[in-house]
Enzyme design. Structure first.
Site, mmCIF file in Angstrom:
data_model
loop_
_atom_site.group_PDB
_atom_site.id
_atom_site.type_symbol
_atom_site.label_atom_id
_atom_site.label_comp_id
_atom_site.label_asym_id
_atom_site.label_seq_id
_atom_site.Cartn_x
_atom_site.Cartn_y
_atom_site.Cartn_z
ATOM 1 N N HIS A 294 56.160 42.103 34.993
ATOM 2 C CA HIS A 294 55.571 43.165 35.820
ATOM 3 C C HIS A 294 56.062 44.542 35.344
ATOM 4 O O HIS A 294 55.284 45.491 35.255
ATOM 5 C CB HIS A 294 55.969 42.985 37.295
ATOM 6 N N ARG B 156 48.457 37.070 31.159
ATOM 7 C CA ARG B 156 49.436 36.419 30.277
ATOM 8 C C ARG B 156 48.765 35.508 29.265
ATOM 9 O O ARG B 156 49.143 35.469 28.114
ATOM 10 C CB ARG B 156 50.440 35.606 31.104
#
Ligand code: PNS
Length: 159
Positions: free
Chosen positions: A17, A90
């Site tokens: 993050h 991702r």
């Protein structure tokens, strides 16, 4: 000034993050990290605790705000007077969900946009749920979360 919102559960906030936040600020001028208050989901950390930890990570930064939100993301965006969201991707496995969420949000708010940033390879395996599981079993996750988050997880799981 271009403002965007980075919404998520952040339970807990990870280095993945963190990287998305820093890189998004190469594209936008100000980012609001919006922590979802989700009553139906079983979370480890209270939303207010998650906000506190993320604020600590970005202490002194004027280009970053951290707050909670509840209800529909598009309603929150209207309230913030923005239409731009940041999300990290991702792997291909993230794509289907993110695509569905984008389509729904775009249906709800025509001006809705998402800027997707690909996770760097060193962060592409990091997920909040795996971090929690490994930490709960005594594994070392110190290289996957910011220091303040690491201390918080140790406090919870070392009891
Ligand atoms: O970190 P997460 O859990 O993948 O974040 C998901 C989040 C918070 C972005 C998403 O669940 C969300 O926006 N929830 C708010 C409710 C909403 O607007 N739902 C409709 C679109 S899914």
């Amino acid at each position: 000034m271009i403002r965007a919102v980075y919404p998520g559960s952040f339970d807990p906030f990870t280095n993945g993050h963190l990287d998305i936040v820093e890189r998004s600020l190469l594209v936008v001028d100000h980012l609001t990290i919006a922590v979802l208050k989700n009553t139906s989901k079983k979370n480890l950390l209270e939303p207010e605790k998650r906000v506190e930890l993320i604020r600590e990570v970005f202490k002194g930064r004027e280009d970053i705000s951290v707050e909670t939100f509840s209800g529909l993301l598009v309603d929150y965006l209207k309230m913030k007077n923005t239409t731009c969201v940041i999300r990290g991707l991702r792997a291909v496995s993230d794509f289907d969900y993110e695509h569905a969420v984008f389509l729904m949000n775009n249906r709800l708010l025509h001006e809705f946009e998402t800027i997707f940033l690909m996770a760097r390879s060193e962060n592409s395996f990091i997920s909040s749920s795996i971090v929690k599981e490994v930490a709960s079993l005594g594994g070392n996750i110190s290289d996957q979360v910011p220091e303040v988050v690491y201390r918080q997880l140790r406090e919870i799981y070392n009891k």
